[in-house]
Scaffold this motif. Structure first.
Motif, short mmCIF file in Angstrom:
data_model
loop_
_atom_site.label_atom_id
_atom_site.label_comp_id
_atom_site.label_asym_id
_atom_site.label_seq_id
_atom_site.Cartn_x
_atom_site.Cartn_y
_atom_site.Cartn_z
N VAL A 27 0.86 -1.18 0.00
CA VAL A 27 0.00 0.00 0.00
C VAL A 27 0.90 1.23 0.00
CG1 VAL A 27 -1.71 1.32 1.31
CG2 VAL A 27 -1.88 -1.18 1.18
N THR A 28 0.61 2.18 -0.87
CA THR A 28 1.40 3.40 -0.98
C THR A 28 0.79 4.50 -0.13
OG1 THR A 28 2.15 2.85 -3.21
CG2 THR A 28 2.30 5.16 -2.55
N VAL A 29 1.57 5.02 0.80
CA VAL A 29 1.14 6.15 1.63
C VAL A 29 1.59 7.47 0.99
CG1 VAL A 29 1.25 7.20 3.93
CG2 VAL A 29 1.31 4.71 3.68
N ILE A 30 2.82 7.50 0.51
CA ILE A 30 3.36 8.67 -0.19
C ILE A 30 3.93 8.19 -1.51
CG2 ILE A 30 4.97 10.60 -0.13
CD1 ILE A 30 4.98 10.39 2.91
N SER A 31 3.45 8.76 -2.61
CA SER A 31 3.92 8.35 -3.93
C SER A 31 5.11 9.19 -4.38
CB SER A 31 2.80 8.50 -4.96
OG SER A 31 3.29 8.35 -6.28
N PRO A 32 6.17 8.55 -4.86
CA PRO A 32 7.34 9.31 -5.31
C PRO A 32 7.10 10.10 -6.60
CG PRO A 32 7.60 6.98 -5.82
CD PRO A 32 6.37 7.10 -4.98
N THR A 33 6.02 9.78 -7.31
CA THR A 33 5.70 10.51 -8.54
C THR A 33 4.62 11.55 -8.32
OG1 THR A 33 4.09 8.81 -9.18
CG2 THR A 33 6.36 8.55 -9.98
N GLY A 34 4.08 11.61 -7.10
CA GLY A 34 3.05 12.60 -6.76
C GLY A 34 3.53 13.53 -5.68
N ASP A 35 2.90 13.42 -4.49
CA ASP A 35 3.26 14.29 -3.38
C ASP A 35 4.72 14.14 -2.98
OD1 ASP A 35 0.66 15.10 -3.39
OD2 ASP A 35 0.10 14.11 -1.51
N GLY A 36 5.25 12.91 -3.05
CA GLY A 36 6.63 12.67 -2.66
C GLY A 36 7.65 13.16 -3.67
N GLY A 37 7.19 13.43 -4.90
CA GLY A 37 8.05 13.98 -5.92
C GLY A 37 7.80 15.46 -6.16
N PHE A 38 6.89 16.03 -5.36
CA PHE A 38 6.54 17.45 -5.43
C PHE A 38 6.01 17.83 -6.82
CE2 PHE A 38 9.96 16.64 -2.44
CZ PHE A 38 9.36 17.06 -1.26
N LEU A 89 10.54 3.45 3.86
CA LEU A 89 10.67 4.85 3.45
C LEU A 89 11.90 4.96 2.55
CD1 LEU A 89 10.00 7.93 3.73
CD2 LEU A 89 11.60 7.94 5.67
N SER A 90 11.75 5.63 1.42
CA SER A 90 12.90 5.86 0.54
C SER A 90 12.79 7.26 -0.06
CB SER A 90 12.98 4.80 -0.56
OG SER A 90 11.85 4.85 -1.40
N PHE A 91 13.92 7.79 -0.47
CA PHE A 91 13.96 9.10 -1.12
C PHE A 91 15.34 9.26 -1.77
CE2 PHE A 91 15.10 9.58 3.35
CZ PHE A 91 16.29 10.29 3.31
N THR A 92 15.47 10.29 -2.58
CA THR A 92 16.78 10.64 -3.13
C THR A 92 17.21 11.97 -2.54
OG1 THR A 92 15.77 11.69 -5.07
CG2 THR A 92 16.42 9.38 -5.28
#
Length: 262
Positions: free
Chosen positions: A23-34, A107-110
């Motif tokens: 389940v995605t809580v924060i999407s890296p292509t949406g809110d998580g990618g700004f 949790l992941s990010f760049t």
């Protein structure tokens, strides 16, 4: 009255659906990618900056995102990093809820920070119930950091964090904090592609296991406090818990009012 025996019964409400996908809580292509909007608020984040507008968090194109156009970065405007050298402790955060029984919380990010100033200019990540305050570093619930660590991140570098399953069943603030001093060298961080996912608990099917129950005292008078515990019981969505008591250790059993947690 003597309390002879206490046991836990589990009531199964849902048995038709089993889910193993993330389940995605924060999407890296949406809110998580700004990329949902041009501001922190439009992407579901709250920013905590100084009233001064330089060397603080911006959502924009001053540092182009790892993917997409925007990132969250330390700068002077939405389109400019600048060269301000003031000391800062600035944050951006959002509320996240992880349901009970969730596992494999990732949790992941760049992150990019081309200049290394170890222990002075860095990013940290926290998960707690605090509302962060400008100029104040968080001290509880640290998940990761200091980033970049022992060497600079000249380009966007992937960071992955496994969040303990103890956070499941709670709502917390996911906080990204950039701290910097006013002494050379001076660093300016940028973050993109924030992702938060988990594996949901499997909805039960069949007969759940009631486990083994214990009580802190097997005897006592009316009004005496005691503690109930259960181990080895089934856990999953769709399960309800109900403690019952009997003065004789056999039927009939009576529900203990309010005793509905494991």
């Amino acid at each position: 009255m003597k309390m002879k025996k206490v046991f836990i019964s589990l009531i199964l409400y849902l048995i038709t659906f089993v889910s193993f996908g993330q389940v995605t809580v924060i999407s890296p292509t949406g809110d998580g990618g700004f990329e949902t909007g041009a501001t922190f608020a439009a992407n579901g984040w709250t920013v905590v900056n100084s009233t001064i507008t330089n060397r603080v968090w911006y959502c924009g194109t001053g540092q182009v995102g790892f993917t997409g156009n925007r990132s969250a970065f330390i700068g002077n405007s939405t389109i400019n990093v600048g060269a301000n050298t003031a000391s800062r402790v600035v944050h951006f955060y959002r509320s996240v809820s992880i349901p009970i029984g969730a596992t494999n919380i990732q949790l992941s990010f760049t992150y990019k920070q081309a200049t290394l100033d170890a222990s002075w200019d860095f990013l940290k990540v926290f998960l707690n119930t605090n509302i962060p305050v400008y100029g104040t570093q968080e001290v509880t619930g640290q998940l990761g950091g200091e980033y970049p660590g022992v060497s600079a991140y000249a380009t966007y570098t992937s960071v992955s964090i496994t969040i303990p399953n103890t956070y499941a069943g709670n709502t917390n603030n996911l906080i990204f904090t950039f701290k910097c001093d006013a002494v050379s060298p001076h660093a300016y961080g940028a973050i993109d592609n924030i992702s938060l996912v988990y594996t949901p608990a499997v909805v039960c099917s069949g007969t759940p296991n009631a486990g083994t129950s214990t009580i802190s005292s097997t005897t006592g008078c009316s009004g005496t406090n005691f503690t109930l515990n259960a181990t080895g019981l089934s856990i999953g969505t769709g399960i309800s818990y109900q403690w019952q008591s009997s003065p004789t250790g056999s039927a009939p059993w009576t529900n203990i009012i309010g005793a509905t947690t494991s």
